[in-house]
Design a protein around this motif. Structure first.
Motif, PDB file in Angstrom:
ATOM      1  N   GLY A  24      -6.894  15.984  -4.062  1.00  0.00           N
ATOM      2  CA  GLY A  24      -7.492  14.766  -4.303  1.00  0.00           C
ATOM      3  C   GLY A  24      -7.960  14.460  -5.659  1.00  0.00           C
ATOM      4  O   GLY A  24      -7.762  13.354  -6.128  1.00  0.00           O
ATOM      5  N   LEU A  27      -4.723  13.372  -7.482  1.00  0.00           N
ATOM      6  CA  LEU A  27      -4.437  11.984  -7.069  1.00  0.00           C
ATOM      7  C   LEU A  27      -5.512  11.141  -7.827  1.00  0.00           C
ATOM      8  O   LEU A  27      -4.781   9.985  -8.352  1.00  0.00           O
ATOM      9  CB  LEU A  27      -4.317  11.621  -5.902  1.00  0.00           C
ATOM     10  CG  LEU A  27      -3.205  12.503  -5.004  1.00  0.00           C
ATOM     11  CD1 LEU A  27      -3.315  12.261  -3.546  1.00  0.00           C
ATOM     12  CD2 LEU A  27      -1.830  11.926  -5.425  1.00  0.00           C
ATOM     13  N   ILE A  28      -6.614  11.215  -7.835  1.00  0.00           N
ATOM     14  CA  ILE A  28      -7.757  10.503  -8.517  1.00  0.00           C
ATOM     15  C   ILE A  28      -7.339  10.486 -10.071  1.00  0.00           C
ATOM     16  O   ILE A  28      -7.312   9.333 -10.749  1.00  0.00           O
ATOM     17  CB  ILE A  28      -9.108  10.907  -8.214  1.00  0.00           C
ATOM     18  CG1 ILE A  28      -9.448  10.873  -6.752  1.00  0.00           C
ATOM     19  CG2 ILE A  28     -10.218  10.152  -9.245  1.00  0.00           C
ATOM     20  CD1 ILE A  28      -9.720   9.409  -6.332  1.00  0.00           C
ATOM     21  N   LYS A  31      -4.504   7.901 -10.465  1.00  0.00           N
ATOM     22  CA  LYS A  31      -5.032   6.685 -10.294  1.00  0.00           C
ATOM     23  C   LYS A  31      -5.597   5.991 -11.544  1.00  0.00           C
ATOM     24  O   LYS A  31      -5.268   4.884 -11.927  1.00  0.00           O
ATOM     25  CB  LYS A  31      -5.909   6.286  -8.881  1.00  0.00           C
ATOM     26  CG  LYS A  31      -6.627   5.240  -8.862  1.00  0.00           C
ATOM     27  CD  LYS A  31      -7.787   5.075  -7.513  1.00  0.00           C
ATOM     28  CE  LYS A  31      -8.414   3.887  -7.714  1.00  0.00           C
ATOM     29  NZ  LYS A  31      -9.268   3.953  -6.484  1.00  0.00           N
ATOM     30  N   LEU A  41      -4.886   0.774  -4.416  1.00  0.00           N
ATOM     31  CA  LEU A  41      -5.385   2.194  -4.026  1.00  0.00           C
ATOM     32  C   LEU A  41      -6.889   2.277  -3.921  1.00  0.00           C
ATOM     33  O   LEU A  41      -7.639   2.896  -4.186  1.00  0.00           O
ATOM     34  CB  LEU A  41      -4.965   3.207  -4.998  1.00  0.00           C
ATOM     35  CG  LEU A  41      -3.631   2.924  -5.633  1.00  0.00           C
ATOM     36  CD1 LEU A  41      -3.360   4.360  -6.784  1.00  0.00           C
ATOM     37  CD2 LEU A  41      -2.519   3.192  -4.451  1.00  0.00           C
ATOM     38  N   TRP A  44      -8.703   5.149  -2.114  1.00  0.00           N
ATOM     39  CA  TRP A  44      -8.412   6.399  -2.724  1.00  0.00           C
ATOM     40  C   TRP A  44      -9.778   6.591  -3.029  1.00  0.00           C
ATOM     41  O   TRP A  44     -10.470   6.331  -4.416  1.00  0.00           O
ATOM     42  CB  TRP A  44      -7.491   6.372  -3.953  1.00  0.00           C
ATOM     43  CG  TRP A  44      -6.150   6.479  -3.619  1.00  0.00           C
ATOM     44  CD1 TRP A  44      -5.345   5.879  -2.274  1.00  0.00           C
ATOM     45  CD2 TRP A  44      -4.953   6.927  -4.219  1.00  0.00           C
ATOM     46  NE1 TRP A  44      -4.271   6.185  -2.530  1.00  0.00           N
ATOM     47  CE2 TRP A  44      -3.807   6.632  -3.654  1.00  0.00           C
ATOM     48  CE3 TRP A  44      -4.980   7.708  -5.542  1.00  0.00           C
ATOM     49  CZ2 TRP A  44      -2.467   7.142  -4.108  1.00  0.00           C
ATOM     50  CZ3 TRP A  44      -3.564   8.218  -5.804  1.00  0.00           C
ATOM     51  CH2 TRP A  44      -2.325   8.091  -5.269  1.00  0.00           C
ATOM     52  N   GLU A  46     -12.714   9.355  -4.204  1.00  0.00           N
ATOM     53  CA  GLU A  46     -13.119  10.608  -4.805  1.00  0.00           C
ATOM     54  C   GLU A  46     -13.885  11.461  -3.913  1.00  0.00           C
ATOM     55  O   GLU A  46     -13.944  12.896  -3.955  1.00  0.00           O
ATOM     56  CB  GLU A  46     -13.275  10.644  -6.085  1.00  0.00           C
ATOM     57  CG  GLU A  46     -14.523   9.769  -6.387  1.00  0.00           C
ATOM     58  CD  GLU A  46     -14.820   9.690  -7.819  1.00  0.00           C
ATOM     59  OE1 GLU A  46     -14.393  10.516  -8.658  1.00  0.00           O
ATOM     60  OE2 GLU A  46     -15.307   8.643  -8.421  1.00  0.00           O
ATOM     61  N   PRO A  51      -7.292  13.714   1.358  1.00  0.00           N
ATOM     62  CA  PRO A  51      -6.582  12.493   0.773  1.00  0.00           C
ATOM     63  C   PRO A  51      -5.408  12.311   1.740  1.00  0.00           C
ATOM     64  O   PRO A  51      -4.787  11.160   1.578  1.00  0.00           O
ATOM     65  CB  PRO A  51      -5.888  13.010  -0.531  1.00  0.00           C
ATOM     66  CG  PRO A  51      -5.862  14.469  -0.511  1.00  0.00           C
ATOM     67  CD  PRO A  51      -7.148  14.982   0.384  1.00  0.00           C
ATOM     68  N   TRP A  54      -5.389   8.592   2.973  1.00  0.00           N
ATOM     69  CA  TRP A  54      -5.303   7.562   1.875  1.00  0.00           C
ATOM     70  C   TRP A  54      -3.879   6.804   1.924  1.00  0.00           C
ATOM     71  O   TRP A  54      -2.779   7.419   2.191  1.00  0.00           O
ATOM     72  CB  TRP A  54      -5.333   8.126   0.632  1.00  0.00           C
ATOM     73  CG  TRP A  54      -6.717   8.749   0.207  1.00  0.00           C
ATOM     74  CD1 TRP A  54      -7.708   8.664   0.811  1.00  0.00           C
ATOM     75  CD2 TRP A  54      -7.091   9.255  -1.111  1.00  0.00           C
ATOM     76  NE1 TRP A  54      -8.779   9.357   0.245  1.00  0.00           N
ATOM     77  CE2 TRP A  54      -8.398   9.908  -0.916  1.00  0.00           C
ATOM     78  CE3 TRP A  54      -6.236   9.914  -2.117  1.00  0.00           C
ATOM     79  CZ2 TRP A  54      -8.727  10.627  -1.820  1.00  0.00           C
ATOM     80  CZ3 TRP A  54      -7.011  10.467  -3.060  1.00  0.00           C
ATOM     81  CH2 TRP A  54      -8.407  11.015  -2.862  1.00  0.00           C
ATOM     82  N   VAL A  57      -0.059   7.821   0.558  1.00  0.00           N
ATOM     83  CA  VAL A  57      -0.043   9.408   0.370  1.00  0.00           C
ATOM     84  C   VAL A  57       0.243  10.069   1.764  1.00  0.00           C
ATOM     85  O   VAL A  57      -0.338   9.529   2.987  1.00  0.00           O
ATOM     86  CB  VAL A  57      -1.342   9.888  -0.190  1.00  0.00           C
ATOM     87  CG1 VAL A  57      -1.632  11.368  -0.090  1.00  0.00           C
ATOM     88  CG2 VAL A  57      -1.741   9.311  -1.379  1.00  0.00           C
TER      89      VAL A  57
END
Length: 606
Positions: A24, A27-28, A31, A41, A44, A46, A51, A54, A57
């Motif tokens: 996660g 990915l954050i 983003k 997104l 998404w 945090e 994740p 999401w 994903v």
């Protein structure tokens, strides 16, 4: 000293319990680095541990992120190096954005990567040497960027590479000769040199090579066709000989007209008919796991010893043929959630449509409630609570987080499967749409199981999220009672055939102890039983608008808002019951009275 050691251990446990998910976090970071706007997104989060729910994903059955698809979303930022920590990632698609900056060398850490697509961005700098570490990479697309420098020699070591597209950049120098042997490539629109062994520019795709290569391809094609004819003739002779001698050995052949190929979207596999025929022992009846309105499900074992469940769809005729079916399968495949059954792949022939899922070793909730074999244990109450909540979360995801939303249309205990940890996994979602796609001008065919079908769906054929809510409510009653939705044996006790009516009667009489499954042997929490019964009755109200959405059902099961909703419903029910009794008295007294019995039916349509 011992005290300090104890405190250190406690602090370590606390830190580990709240440590963030590195997937996660990566990915954050991506983003943020892509400069995603507020509406992009947005789910998404945090603060969300997993994740896998999401958008864009996709995860495997172990909740490892295996695919990130962010194509054509208008991003203008840069690629975050932290994306290189997603070691299970197999597909990274970011084509069609305005991404700037370098390609991070950390992408070379994605050793599971099969597809990397960064086409049509504004990337600059050189192609990292580290991409040569991606030994599983099959598709590399970096076209239409502003990349410069030479092509790294390390890419020549990618033995699995099937397709490399580097056209329309500012690349220069010599192309590694091994890359010119890749089945599909494009180096056009650069300042590249093929080297001394190639007497022509490199501005071509291998599919368009000069005529000097065509005779070789033609000869190979004719040879392959000739060998194929010989093989087919040989198989026919063998089959005829086997029939003549009375041999019982099965000869597995492909269905005529099938094209055995792999499709591009996601990680779905397109199976050959022969693979599934062999895996299921020619769809033997001994391998049947179950049968429903959409067809039979067979247990199968693939060549790599993977156990699967193969659903053979019936009553399917699509006007769009294979392409239409693939579009619908793709819709199902993007619904990835821990409480939804993951689709592995599919198979199509001119006459067959098959879907392939993971095999769930604990089978279905219905099996665990009513069909146990000697020696198998019943579902205990904590597991039943877990199943109820997990199923609700899966349906909420289908209704609220899929685009377009997916309506199940056959929610019942038999369609909720149990994984190795007895976690609920909703199966068969989207199949009603798959089967009904052939109805180009009619969308009201009823699909479902009697006793689970909402009254408005049964009468009009029109389904919505609230028809799923009704089916979920009946499933809750199955979980609590262990009984079927319709049971004619109850007539022997002058009781209601429908489980819903049976439970309503006992609830009005305050006989909740008679509702609970006897197999639990009083090992349950009566307050939790009462809560689940209340949620079930709220979900099965006759009017669809009165039923709560699945998001509210999840909250009620988690202990939020049930008391208020139940009190409101009780007032409505008391009024309806009084009105029914008043009209019944007028009818018994012989007064002229016309009323709509359906409008006051307490348990919905039969």
């Amino acid at each position: 000293m011992d005290f300090l050691l104890f405190v250190s251990l406690i602090l370590a446990c606390l830190c580990s319990s709240v440590s963030p998910d590195p997937q996660g976090d990566a990915l954050i970071a991506l983003k943020l680095s892509l400069n995603a706007s507020g509406h992009q997104l947005s789910d998404w989060n945090e603060n969300q541990v997993n994740p896998c729910t999401w958008s864009r994903v996709y995860c495997d059955s172990n909740y490892k992120v295996i695919q990130v698809s962010l194509a054509m979303m208008g991003f203008t930022g840069r690629l975050a190096p932290r994306i290189g920590t997603l070691k299970y990632l197999t597909t990274l698609s970011l084509q069609g954005n305005g991404i700037t900056g370098d390609i991070p060398k950390e992408l070379g850490n994605l050793t599971s990567l099969i597809r990397l697509d960064l086409e049509n961005n504004r990337l600059t700098g050189e192609i990292p040497q580290s991409l040569g570490n991606l030994k599983k990479l099959q598709f590399l697309t970096l076209s239409q960027n502003n990349l410069s420098g030479s092509i790294p020699e390390s890419l020549a070591n990618l033995s699995s590479l099937n397709d490399i597209q580097l056209d329309s950049n500012n690349l220069s120098g010599r192309i590694p000769e091994q890359l010119l042997e890749v089945p599909k490539y494009n180096f056009s629109g650069n300042k590249l040199d093929c080297g001394v062994n190639y007497g022509q520019p490199c501005a071509f795709n291998n599919a368009d090579q000069g005529s000097s290569h065509k005779p070789i391809g033609l000869i190979i094609g004719i040879s392959v066709a000739f060998v194929a004819i010989l093989v087919i003739v040989g198989l026919l002779l063998f089959w005829c000989k086997a029939r003549h001698k009375g041999y019982k050995r099965e000869v597995f052949v492909d269905v005529p007209g099938e094209v055995d190929r792999r499709i591009a979207f996601g990680q779905l596999k397109r199976f050959a008919w022969r693979e599934l025929q062999i895996a299921t022992d020619n769809f033997s009846e001994k391998n049947v796991l179950g049968q429903g309105g959409f067809g039979k499900v067979y247990k199968g074992v693939l060549a790599d010893n993977t156990k699967v469940a193969v659903k053979r769809l019936t009553d399917y005729e699509s006007p769009g043929g294979d392409a239409a079916f693939q579009r619908e399968v793709e819709m199902i495949s993007v619904a990835v959630h821990r409480n939804l059954l993951r689709l592995i792949g599919f198979c199509t022939t001119p006459t067959e449509r098959l879907l392939v899922y993971p095999f769930m070793q604990n089978l279905s909730v219905a099996y665990r409630l009513r069909e146990l074999k000697p020696g198998e244990s019943v579902l205990d109450w904590p597991t039943r609570k877990q199943v109820a909540l997990g199923t609700a979360r899966g349906l909420e995801y289908l209704h609220a987080h899929c685009s377009p939303k997916i309506i199940h249309r056959d929610v019942k205990a038999a369609n909720v499967l149990l994984d190795e940890d007895f976690e609920a996994v909703v199966g068969d979602f989207g199949l009603a749409k798959l089967v009904d796609i052939r109805k180009t001008n009619v969308t009201t065919q009823v699909r479902g199981t009697m006793g689970h079908i909402a009254p408005e769906y049964l009468s009009t054929g029109k389904s919505s999220e609230r028809t799923d809510v009704f089916g979920y409510g009946i499933m809750l009653l199955e979980i609590v009672t262990g009984q079927r939705a319709i049971d004619f044996s109850r007539l022997e006790e002058e009781d209601d055939v429908l489980l819903l009516d049976h439970v309503k009667k006992l609830e009005r009489e305050k006989r909740l102890d008679a509702i609970v499954d006897r197999n639990l042997k009083k090992n349950f929490n009566m307050q939790e039983v009462e809560m689940m019964i209340k949620v079930a009755l709220l979900c099965t109200q006759a009017t669809p608008e009165d039923r709560p959405p699945m998001s509210e059902v999840v909250r009620m099961l988690e202990g939020e808002g049930l008391a208020e909703r139940w009190e409101e419903w009780q007032h409505v029910e008391v009024h309806r019951r009084q009105e029914y009794e008043r009209l019944q008295r007028r009818f018994d007294w012989g007064e002229d009275s016309v009323y709509n019995q359906d409008a006051i039916e307490l348990s919905g349509g039969r």
